[in-house]
Design an enzyme around this catalytic site. Structure first.
Site, PDB file in Angstrom:
ATOM      1  N   HIS A   1     -51.778 -28.324 -47.225  1.00  0.00           N
ATOM      2  CA  HIS A   1     -53.490 -28.310 -46.945  1.00  0.00           C
ATOM      3  C   HIS A   1     -54.084 -27.642 -48.388  1.00  0.00           C
ATOM      4  O   HIS A   1     -54.954 -27.752 -48.364  1.00  0.00           O
ATOM      5  CB  HIS A   1     -53.940 -26.254 -46.303  1.00  0.00           C
ATOM      6  CG  HIS A   1     -53.664 -25.781 -44.699  1.00  0.00           C
ATOM      7  ND1 HIS A   1     -52.661 -25.798 -43.933  1.00  0.00           N
ATOM      8  CD2 HIS A   1     -54.823 -25.650 -44.303  1.00  0.00           C
ATOM      9  CE1 HIS A   1     -52.858 -25.676 -43.450  1.00  0.00           C
ATOM     10  NE2 HIS A   1     -54.627 -25.893 -42.844  1.00  0.00           N
TER      11      HIS A   1
ATOM     12  N   GLU B   1     -57.817 -34.923 -33.876  1.00  0.00           N
ATOM     13  CA  GLU B   1     -58.988 -35.398 -34.637  1.00  0.00           C
ATOM     14  C   GLU B   1     -58.773 -37.115 -34.604  1.00  0.00           C
ATOM     15  O   GLU B   1     -60.005 -37.628 -35.303  1.00  0.00           O
ATOM     16  CB  GLU B   1     -57.817 -35.358 -36.090  1.00  0.00           C
ATOM     17  CG  GLU B   1     -58.314 -33.507 -36.539  1.00  0.00           C
ATOM     18  CD  GLU B   1     -57.185 -32.573 -35.995  1.00  0.00           C
ATOM     19  OE1 GLU B   1     -55.964 -33.608 -35.100  1.00  0.00           O
ATOM     20  OE2 GLU B   1     -57.840 -31.021 -35.801  1.00  0.00           O
TER      21      GLU B   1
HETATM   22  C1  LIG Z   1     -53.967 -30.539 -36.741  1.00  0.00           C
HETATM   23  C2  LIG Z   1     -54.587 -29.924 -37.183  1.00  0.00           C
HETATM   24  N1  LIG Z   1     -56.044 -29.365 -36.734  1.00  0.00           N
HETATM   25  C3  LIG Z   1     -56.494 -28.684 -37.733  1.00  0.00           C
HETATM   26  C4  LIG Z   1     -55.644 -27.439 -38.042  1.00  0.00           C
HETATM   27  C5  LIG Z   1     -57.054 -26.859 -38.230  1.00  0.00           C
HETATM   28  N2  LIG Z   1     -56.478 -25.501 -37.717  1.00  0.00           N
HETATM   29  C6  LIG Z   1     -54.949 -24.734 -38.145  1.00  0.00           C
HETATM   30  S1  LIG Z   1     -55.089 -23.410 -36.420  1.00  0.00           S
HETATM   31  C7  LIG Z   1     -55.961 -24.189 -36.169  1.00  0.00           C
HETATM   32  C8  LIG Z   1     -56.486 -23.331 -34.334  1.00  0.00           C
HETATM   33  C9  LIG Z   1     -54.842 -23.384 -33.080  1.00  0.00           C
HETATM   34  O1  LIG Z   1     -55.406 -23.395 -32.356  1.00  0.00           O
HETATM   35  P1  LIG Z   1     -53.974 -22.906 -31.642  1.00  0.00           P
HETATM   36  O2  LIG Z   1     -53.465 -24.054 -31.023  1.00  0.00           O
HETATM   37  O3  LIG Z   1     -54.825 -22.477 -30.093  1.00  0.00           O
HETATM   38  O4  LIG Z   1     -53.644 -22.393 -31.618  1.00  0.00           O
HETATM   39  P2  LIG Z   1     -53.487 -20.415 -32.354  1.00  0.00           P
HETATM   40  O5  LIG Z   1     -54.819 -20.804 -33.402  1.00  0.00           O
HETATM   41  O6  LIG Z   1     -54.789 -19.740 -31.030  1.00  0.00           O
HETATM   42  O7  LIG Z   1     -52.464 -19.214 -32.238  1.00  0.00           O
HETATM   43  C10 LIG Z   1     -56.181 -25.120 -36.435  1.00  0.00           C
HETATM   44  C11 LIG Z   1     -57.872 -26.039 -36.149  1.00  0.00           C
HETATM   45  C12 LIG Z   1     -54.313 -27.878 -38.175  1.00  0.00           C
HETATM   46  N3  LIG Z   1     -53.596 -27.006 -38.920  1.00  0.00           N
HETATM   47  N4  LIG Z   1     -54.052 -28.948 -37.998  1.00  0.00           N
END
Ligand SMILES: Cc1ncc(C[n+]2csc(CCOP(=O)(O)OP(=O)(O)O)c2C)c(N)n1
Ligand SMILES: Cc1ncc(C[n+]2csc(CCOP(=O)(O)OP(=O)(O)O)c2C)c(N)n1
Ligand SMILES: [Mg+2]
Ligand SMILES: [Mg+2]
Lengths: 323, 323, 323, 323
Positions: free
Chosen positions: C128, C58
């Site tokens: 959130h 971000e």
């Molecule tokens: C800093 C941040 N950016 C965006 C989000 C929104 N978000 C929640 S889970 C996610 C994807 C996370 O991907 P990954 O780290 O690969 O974990 P996975 O969900 O695949 O287990 C996003 C973009 C968040 N919670 N925190």
């Protein structure tokens, strides 16, 4: 500058050196308020990198940014006027030492926040290329900046989207008083390589060596390669910031400083010129700076009534703080 | 009585708490050599295990402190620049502040964030001159802004002992204040308790941080014309509403002076809460930075953006005339 | 007339501006597949060069947008969660916001930050569910919070065309609002201009975002007892003070309802500015989240922390009784 | 668990699987509000890593955190009660799915902010060791998190200060809908190696393989080694979040999902048990979960009046949002 041009390189290095020395005088005299982060000793890096750039390429500098702005071609007189907070300054006196910018020549600003400029430059280069301009960028930062998450994120974005940005790490051994070994786990080139970038280490005290390394990287970038990193090993000859001239901070042994100062980019670049050429450049630089100091000191200070001019590009006039 | 400077009061508070409680330790940039001068002598006294220099990784070391606090230690984190709080805002607000509620009371996060030299340090320009205490008052993180050496000592001690995160702003404009202090009488100052520095009957002036001294000076100047009460909240969140309401109920008039941006700042909050609870004799007034202020570099412009005595005097006089 | 949902209004605004102006592009997480549903269909229409999915970086992509804006493009950056604004607070406030002033007017930073689903999304808990618009009003970044589909369309269009950074909060509580809309009449809504949704003579209720609909409902309920004017500022910074003062000058009474934390929030700012300019007939009142609120997970607790109709009704009735 | 214990490993994997399936039922029925991020398919990672930890070691989880919390030993009944927002929940219903924490067994919480927990855990492990506890930590995160600057900063701090933290990257190929190749320049192990950490790639679908790799890394860490990273290759069997059950997002081809689901950690771990053993575990797990569901559903919801309990560890009672 694809070919070597020792006179030009020396001129840049010498200009920065003498600019800084004049600026230090003005700090001591109280004319420059707030002090500066002197670039003394590191001149070869800005000079070498900018010699390998085209005029239309973009750069960002740091808190220690005078060298970057000058090497890219800013008018020393307007730069000095900026340090003095005059209306004729690059930023009309609104920015000062740490924010000197000259968008007209591709300097998107020095930046007072360590590690912050890399992503900004990446976005700017990407946008300009998308608009059809075939240019590249170079972003300068210190050894301290490679520990900032925002810069590492920028490494990733630039590498992923193959934005031709040269990440130039000026490793002067310290982030303020923190030695690089106490701050950086692993290596600086290793951090770039982790993102799939090519990385090189270069002697930052030799402006020509820097220019050659930068030119090679930039040539690859212009040919469609992704971003690269150069770690330029250097030494800061003076204080982290001029407040150290007043408050002594104990973190560099005198012997270390002596060794560090023994490899002087001005001498290294100057040694490659004949005496006459060197003297001519010196005289030219001196004349330029005499004029710059005169211009800057003679320039008016901005009117307090306009303190918030340019706060909003939209022209929005902010409510005052008065009752 | 001996003189104590505000800066030395902070140092003494750190030393006393580190002596009293083994779990207190310091984390920050250049705190070993004490670049900000606040940690001077502490490395020698407490060793490198308790005075820890960090890499330039503000986000990680802020959350590292959160983790250490969750595990029972009491970190004090020094930030060199007020705007570094922007960089770690997420780490403080989304994690340190929220952990107790989100875990249903399973933990405490006793971290102190210390910002020596908040607000304008003349000549440090736009990215180094913020006074973002209102942001923390909005999110609900305990926020103190001491004005005097004794309060600097007492509030920093209380912050360190507090079980929730506390941000301590030590305004640049207060750092060199000295006062006669009975060292034996130095004591914790309760968080959330304001202080009437000067009793008065005609108007209550609420002043924040270094501006307390300006308010006292203006009150003295106006002594012939009006009896001005000067109220120093000391803690901005949680605010001493009862103390202030008591004062304003007596005087019936309110003027606030606060060195932060106007919109949604603490001055506005003070006015809003007071008018909810007290019927004033005249409209309240505030003297603040303008909306959205960015401090320009040139010293006269920098000063023009900060609230000053002249404005306060005018505000008081206007308030006294009306009603 | 056809029905338009708030969400679709946002989509339409994006599509219209992307069609009108080639320099507009979108940046964000999962916007290609439109996880938030706001960018639905845009990838197909405008291609992956203008609908760009970013890695979870971000800070870097926010500053990338700043750089792209400096270079003449108009990025719209979508954030999946309101608290991501905490993470990029430094990038927005210290850079995007400050560049025009610090460079002495050399540049513009036309970036739009779009937060679809701000505030509580029931069940998404503490990290959130924030509504941090007051933070941006404090630092002085243009901030809009549309309440209706037509305003969502018009304000997003204006934000994209604006030359300064704009944060667009689209409250979760408004995303599913639908309204009869004459598509041909959809037009930009000027930034900084409020809207009287319902004229009244006894009290002005200022409601922010989705709470406008609650305020209208309460006004209807109370129609027999009192004539309630409902004022929707639409833009929180810069605020339409003249519009509001006009309303309150007529009604003489003020109640504010705002879904953000109380201390230093926009509700307090509204009260403060109004009492500085208007003599009210009764003390003003506000209905907000509590000080320092963190939204607990359990739905009943989540709701208990948000301001509601019941509280608004009580506040209006109290205000009407007094004076 | 230095030695292999196939029954225990299977029990954990099976427990998580069936817990998630029960939770999905409760999401579908509307009993769980806000949905969950199912851990289905990734059970082997939490099970394998936690099997290599001691009871006193510390862990942090993610938004997809049920598996981490359960594998470390949390009571499934209290965990389920948390998802249902009941007072008997791990967090007394204040945290929900993304914040489940159990400090008593070393679970410092799932965490809804991607990349945020690494630095917190690093600080906690460092602090506990400094207080004399000879323990290590494991922090789980996804492939998306390695693009977050704050996590990369944590890599540096942990490596620099040799804090024994196992960084466990669950690479399930996607961050929400973003494929890992579109987001990660370079490699995941390469990012750890850049900071001088040892890094390994392991088959995340094989719980025993994960356990062996984790045990080896942890043994080195306990013997005084620094932090290490494990990239566990896995596949998410279900939606990113249950909202995908309602809104279809198009980013994984059905064939890919079929291949991904074909290597099931439950089958792989179960296949190493005799039929009778497996059936016994299955029955035991089912009984546990029957009881858990019954307990959770029978538990009371928290009182709205206590919505802000635990907001401040100090017991500070926040001002309400009422007029
Ligand atoms: C800093 C941040 N950016 C965006 C989000 C929104 N978000 C929640 S889970 C996610 C994807 C996370 O991907 P990954 O780290 O690969 O974990 P996975 O969900 O695949 O287990 C996003 C973009 C968040 N919670 N925190
Ligand atoms: C993000 C951030 N952290 C801290 C500072 C304060 N600060 C200014 S310069 C500096 C040291 C920078 O070191 P390095 O990157 O090595 O550059 P050098 O000063 O050696 O040129 C620090 C800590 C800052 N300006 N920004
Ligand atoms: Mg350095
Ligand atoms: Mg993933």
């Amino acid at each position: 500058m694809i070919r070597s041009d020792p006179v030009r390189l020396y001129r840049t290095v010498r200009l920065i050196r003498r600019f800084e020395e004049r600026a230090l005088d003005l700090v001591r005299s109280g004319a420059i308020v707030g002090g500066i982060h002197p670039y003394l000793g590191q001149e070869g890096i800005a000079a070498g990198v900018c010699a390998a750039l085209r005029d239309d390429d973009l750069v960002t500098g740091t808190h220690r940014g005078h060298g970057h702005v000058l090497a890219k071609g800013a008018d020393p007189a307007r730069m000095l006027a900026e340090l003095l907070g005059r209306v004729t300054g690059l930023n009309r006196g609104r920015g000062g030492s740490m924010h000197a910018a000259d968008f007209g020549i591709g300097v998107l600003g020095a930046n007072a926040i360590v590690g912050a400029a890399g992503a900004i430059l990446t976005g700017a280069v990407w946008a300009r290329r998308r608009r059809g301009d075939d240019l590249v960028g170079a972003t300068f930062f210190g050894d301290g900046a490679v520990n900032e998450g925002m810069l590492l994120e920028a490494f990733n974005l630039a590498a992923l989207w193959r934005v031709p940005v040269l990440f130039v790490c000026e490793n002067n051994g310290y982030a303020t008083t923190m030695p690089v070994d106490g701050a950086v786990a692993g290596t600086i080139p290793g951090r770039a390589e982790a993102f799939g970038m090519q990385a090189a280490v270069v002697d930052g005290q030799d402006p020509e060596a820097v220019r050659v390394a930068a030119a090679a990287a930039i040539a690859r970038m212009r040919a469609g390669g992704g971003p690269e990193l150069i770690e330029a090993r250097t030494y800061r000859f003076d204080a982290h910031h001029t407040f150290e001239h007043v408050v002594r901070l104990d973190y560099r042994a005198p012997e270390e400083v002596a060794v560090g100062r023994s490899r002087d980019p001005v001498e290294i670049a100057g040694g490659r010129l004949g005496d006459a050429d060197r003297a001519a450049v010196d005289a030219e630089v001196e004349a330029t700076l005499d004029a710059a100091v005169e211009f800057a000191l003679a320039s008016p200070e901005p009117e307090p009534a306009g303190a918030l001019e340019h706060l909003y590009a939209s022209g929005l006039v902010a409510r005052t703080g008065d009752a | 009585m001996p003189r104590l400077s505000y800066r030395k009061a902070l140092t003494r508070a750190l030393a006393d708490e580190m002596t009293r409680d083994e779990s207190v330790f310091l984390l920050g940039e250049d705190i070993r050599v004490a670049a900000s001068n606040v940690t001077a002598g502490l490395l020698k006294k407490f060793g490198p295990e308790r005075v820890i220099d960090t890499p330039l990784s503000e986000q990680a070391f802020t959350s590292f402190a959160t983790g250490a606090a969750l595990a029972g230690l009491r970190p004090v984190v020094e930030f060199q620049i007020p705007s570094l709080l922007f960089l770690v805002f997420e780490q403080i607000v989304n994690h340190a502040h929220k952990f107790p509620l989100m875990t249903g009371g399973q933990c405490e996060v006793p971290v102190t964030y210390l910002v020596p030299g908040s607000g304008s340090r003349t000549g440090w320009a736009g990215q180094h001159s913020d006074h973002p205490y209102g942001l923390f008052a909005h999110v609900g993180v305990t926020t103190v802004v001491p004005a005097t050496p004794a309060d600097a000592y007492g509030l920093l001690v209380s912050a360190i002992r507090h079980v929730d995160p506390v941000v301590v702003f030590a305004p640049a404009g207060a750092m060199d204040v000295r006062a006669d202090v009975d060292f034996a009488a130095l004591a914790p100052v309760p968080i959330g308790k304001g202080r009437v520095h000067r009793a008065g009957t005609d108007v209550t002036v609420v002043a924040v941080g270094h501006l307390v001294h300006d308010a006292l000076a203006v009150a003295d100047e106006l002594a012939g014309q009006a009896s001005v009460e000067v109220f120093d909240p000391r803690t901005l969140y949680p605010f001493d509403w009862d103390g202030l309401v008591e004062s304003v109920s007596r005087t019936g008039r309110l003027v606030v002076i606060d060195d932060s941006n106007r919109s949604c700042g603490i001055a506005g909050e003070i006015i809003a809460t007071v008018v909810e609870r007290v019927r004033l004799l005249a409209p309240p007034a505030r003297v603040t930075r303008p909306d959205g202020a960015v401090l320009p570099f040139a010293p006269a412009l920098d000063r023009a953006v900060q609230p000053g005595r002249e404005q306060l005097r005018t505000a008081i006089q206007l308030t006294l005339k009306e009603g």
